[in-house]
Design an enzyme around this catalytic site. Sequence first.
Site, PDB file in Angstrom:
ATOM      1  CG  ASP A  99     -56.407 -67.215  13.609  1.00  0.00           C
ATOM      2  OD1 ASP A  99     -55.351 -67.482  14.223  1.00  0.00           O
ATOM      3  OD2 ASP A  99     -56.529 -67.387  12.385  1.00  0.00           O
ATOM      4  CD  GLU A 119     -55.748 -58.646  13.301  1.00  0.00           C
ATOM      5  OE1 GLU A 119     -55.152 -59.604  12.781  1.00  0.00           O
ATOM      6  OE2 GLU A 119     -56.636 -57.982  12.709  1.00  0.00           O
ATOM      7  CG  ASP A 150     -51.735 -50.377   8.379  1.00  0.00           C
ATOM      8  OD1 ASP A 150     -51.343 -51.516   8.071  1.00  0.00           O
ATOM      9  OD2 ASP A 150     -51.884 -49.452   7.565  1.00  0.00           O
ATOM     10  N   GLY A 151     -50.375 -53.147  10.265  1.00  0.00           N
ATOM     11  CA  GLY A 151     -49.067 -53.804  10.227  1.00  0.00           C
ATOM     12  C   GLY A 151     -48.072 -53.080   9.342  1.00  0.00           C
ATOM     13  CG  ASP A 168     -52.108 -65.465   9.933  1.00  0.00           C
ATOM     14  OD1 ASP A 168     -52.627 -65.845   8.865  1.00  0.00           O
ATOM     15  OD2 ASP A 168     -52.620 -65.684  11.049  1.00  0.00           O
ATOM     16  CG  ASP A 171     -58.256 -64.409   0.289  1.00  0.00           C
ATOM     17  OD1 ASP A 171     -57.319 -65.195   0.545  1.00  0.00           O
ATOM     18  OD2 ASP A 171     -59.429 -64.771   0.163  1.00  0.00           O
TER      19      ASP A 171
END
Lengths: 287, 287
Positions: A99, A119, A150-151, A168, A171
């Site tokens: 975001d 991100e 992919d982080g 960040d 869930d």
Amino acid sequence: MNIKLPAYFSKKGHDLWLTEDEREDLKISYRIKEILYEEQSEFQHVMILDSYSFGRMLVLDGIVQTTSLDGYIYNEMISHIPLSIHPDPRRVLIIGGGDCGVAREVCKYRSVERIDMAEIDKLVVEACLKHLPEVSGRLSDPRVQFIFDDGVKFVLNKVNEYDVIIVDSSDPIGPAKSLFEKSFYQSLHKALKKDGLMVCQSQSPIFHAEVMKQTFQRIRSLFADVKLYTAVVPTYPGGLWSFTLGLKRSAAPNPEKLNENDTHYVNKQIIERCFSLPQFMRDQLNH
Amino acid sequence: MNIKLPAYFSKKGHDLWLTEDEREDLKISYRIKEILYEEQSEFQHVMILDSYSFGRMLVLDGIVQTTSLDGYIYNEMISHIPLSIHPDPRRVLIIGGGDCGVAREVCKYRSVERIDMAEIDKLVVEACLKHLPEVSGRLSDPRVQFIFDDGVKFVLNKVNEYDVIIVDSSDPIGPAKSLFEKSFYQSLHKALKKDGLMVCQSQSPIFHAEVMKQTFQRIRSLFADVKLYTAVVPTYPGGLWSFTLGLKRSAAPNPEKLNENDTHYVNKQIIERCFSLPQFMRDQLNH
């Protein structure tokens, strides 16, 4: 917009409602003014909705992630606390954070030279930059490098590169599951410089106490120092939310680093006092 | 139990759900195991329900008031903060507080000689003593005097009688409306001894900012000192909740008065730090 509504929408008379179906026993329903963006990405179903209670909201797979009304609380708390601890943060990595609200907060520190943002879902970033300016601030700072990957994979081969890493995540289900695993925190430890530190959101002390304790224990087993703090995030279940810091070198927050004109939730007192945990949380972490 | 279900219940398959319809744009629904108590009193519709997410709950006119899971947070915060401020609380008045959770906390102080509890609805007290022991603790302390009467009327002719008055009201609609009026705070001021203090719940800084500000201003205009503090109450909308103290003589909390073995949320640090407000709340109160 002429779209087939996903199952988490319902119509009552003329009203459109979104009902989060994350929890089996508790449902939260938001009356929706307008669907501003709706797209199935490679990873998840991405929407920006305008709601009556919380203004514009980012919704992933039917779950509210951040809103115009209260997004600043989470984004400030996950950014300004670690940045008030590190003595001279220059290179910052954000994992997730689609975001753009965290990157926006980190950009408020002049010492920061470069922000890598890994991100996985480019559509989330595009949607928020365009349709959720209250959170993203239409971020356009030349210090921010977007890496749409992919982080976990991105950080795997990084060694001694970052001063601060901010995880960040959503869930620990779906695309964010691996961001709660011990091997991932090991990668972060390796990617940090010798006085570096990391922070992650570690879920609700009330509804996800096991995830919080496990995250705390995993980070404590790898880092020289671990600290847990809380904030109130109205749109998350239970309101009370936890964040866990892992420090390669023990250090205390320095509230003087904060410019209070930059923030809407955090202030110098909050920086000092967010580490004061309710008695039941102390018990959770000690046992 | 063979009862006609009120409109805030719905059935989905075999499941029974309670949906709070307090807010027009945001609905919270709880899956219900069992209706343990259901009665229409002279004032409101009183239920004790067993829910899957929060355990047993007191529900008045369809709105969740307190639960087994988190009731202690609210009850401890509205009791131990004022009792840590008053140097020697002997006579305490509770207005409202029908679930008996506040009286239970006040009873933990040996200095307290007598607790008057003016609760308008006797059925609420009876229901909670019998069916909600996690909150009421089946309260049976001889120092507690129940007065089943309107709190506004009860306090009207009291002069210089109480050390501490705790206003544990529901929302400012229905029977609790008059507990938010200035004339009521004037009565409390008169009913307090010269070093007495009062506290009330002053609603959500996020969803009821105007009520909170008005309460703060009304109390400030009458008392020598006013202090506002917050706690997280998971079952209240937005999670963040405010409490306002009015003191006839300025004083600071003394955390050493608390026995930490008595509490599950409050501890010495929380007593000191609950007065540290987020930046947006400072702005709300200053403007």
